[in-house]
Design a protein around this motif. Structure first.
Motif, PDB file in Angstrom:
ATOM      1  N   UNK A   1       0.828  -1.203   0.000  1.00 30.58           N
ATOM      2  CA  UNK A   1       0.000   0.000   0.000  1.00 30.58           C
ATOM      3  C   UNK A   1       0.864   1.256   0.000  1.00 30.58           C
ATOM      4  N   UNK A   2       1.918   1.255   0.773  1.00 35.46           N
ATOM      5  CA  UNK A   2       2.803   2.411   0.833  1.00 35.46           C
ATOM      6  C   UNK A   2       3.420   2.709  -0.529  1.00 35.46           C
ATOM      7  N   UNK A   3       3.801   1.654  -1.243  1.00 37.98           N
ATOM      8  CA  UNK A   3       4.390   1.848  -2.576  1.00 37.98           C
ATOM      9  C   UNK A   3       3.405   2.523  -3.513  1.00 37.98           C
TER      10      UNK A   3
ATOM     11  N   UNK B   1       2.844   6.840   1.050  1.00 36.64           N
ATOM     12  CA  UNK B   1       3.082   6.927   2.491  1.00 36.64           C
ATOM     13  C   UNK B   1       2.309   5.808   3.171  1.00 36.64           C
ATOM     14  N   UNK B   2       2.726   5.400   4.374  1.00 39.84           N
ATOM     15  CA  UNK B   2       2.027   4.309   5.068  1.00 39.84           C
ATOM     16  C   UNK B   2       0.686   4.762   5.628  1.00 39.84           C
TER      17      UNK B   2
ATOM     18  N   UNK C   1      -2.043  17.932   2.070  1.00 39.10           N
ATOM     19  CA  UNK C   1      -1.964  17.079   3.254  1.00 39.10           C
ATOM     20  C   UNK C   1      -1.320  15.740   2.917  1.00 39.10           C
ATOM     21  N   UNK C   2      -1.690  15.153   1.784  1.00 34.64           N
ATOM     22  CA  UNK C   2      -1.087  13.884   1.373  1.00 34.64           C
ATOM     23  C   UNK C   2       0.400  14.052   1.086  1.00 34.64           C
ATOM     24  N   UNK C   3       0.785  15.199   0.514  1.00 29.05           N
ATOM     25  CA  UNK C   3       2.203  15.459   0.258  1.00 29.05           C
ATOM     26  C   UNK C   3       2.979  15.554   1.566  1.00 29.05           C
TER      27      UNK C   3
ATOM     28  N   UNK D   1       9.210   9.939   4.142  1.00 26.60           N
ATOM     29  CA  UNK D   1      10.539   9.944   3.551  1.00 26.60           C
ATOM     30  C   UNK D   1      11.602  10.345   4.564  1.00 26.60           C
ATOM     31  N   UNK D   2      11.171  10.950   5.667  1.00 23.10           N
ATOM     32  CA  UNK D   2      12.100  11.321   6.731  1.00 23.10           C
ATOM     33  C   UNK D   2      12.800  12.627   6.486  1.00 23.10           C
TER      34      UNK D   2
END
Length: 202
Positions: free
Chosen positions: A35-37, A41-42, A192-194, A201-202
């Motif tokens: 899903x993250x891929x 994002x998780x 928000x998703x960005x 990504x840290x």
């Protein structure tokens, strides 16, 4: 596991690989890495819900204020439902459009919908049991709804006789919700998703 985007941007269908024999079967109905891929994002799991519905029960169309909204990962573990995602994000190129996905105990597929999308489903069988993972907990002051029979949206529900909750029956039409400023902004949802992707990504 196959993850495929739906026609409404920000929504995906997930089809697991089932392994069966004379004893029964096994499947992975949720995989964080897959899903993250796809999403970027998780899913930050905050709450898991389950509902059981008689045939003809219609739930939705529900959404939550963004931010933080409420992303959902939805599957049907017993019976069958028509799961519907509606683009209610003001400014979206597909605003007002919807897509329906049959979720049942045979294919055992799931859908993921991002924050800001409207969600509902109709039970096609008795004891239709829907389980969903949520990125945020239930917050009554941020919960919103759109009338699921709004002709302007035109969802083709596959049953003739509906049973709605009093809350869903009283929900405004899409145009009314827009006039009242209740709908999320497409650009705000993308921002928000960005932010979620940047954090991951840290």
């Amino acid at each position: 596991m196959k993850v495929s985007p739906l026609s409404v941007e920000g929504a995906w269908k997930i089809v697991p690989q089932q392994h069966g024999d004379a004893r029964g079967l096994f499947l992975e109905w949720y995989k964080a890495d897959a899903l993250t891929e796809a999403v970027g994002h998780p899913l930050g799991l905050k709450q898991a819900n389950m509902s059981v519905s008689a045939a003809g029960v219609l739930r939705g169309i529900h959404f939550a204020d963004v931010p933080p909204g409420q992303a959902k990962y939805v599957t049907c573990v017993r019976g069958a439902v028509l799961d519907v995602i509606v683009d209610i994000r003001v400014g979206s190129p597909t605003f007002g459009q919807w897509e329906g996905v049959r979720l049942d105990e045979e294919e055992r597929a799931a859908v993921y919908l991002s924050e800001g999308l409207g969600h509902g489903f109709c039970a096609l069988t008795d004891d239709a049991t829907v389980a969903y993972l949520c990125s945020e907990g239930y917050a009554p002051t941020r919960e919103r709804g759109i009338h699921p029979l709004d002709p302007a949206i035109g969802i083709e529900w596959p049953v003739e006789h509906f049973e709605l909750s009093a809350k869903d029956e009283a929900a405004p039409a899409l145009a009314e919700a827009a006039e009242q400023g209740l709908l999320p902004s497409y650009q705000e949802c993308l921002r928000f998703r960005a932010e979620l992707t940047d954090r991951a990504a840290g």
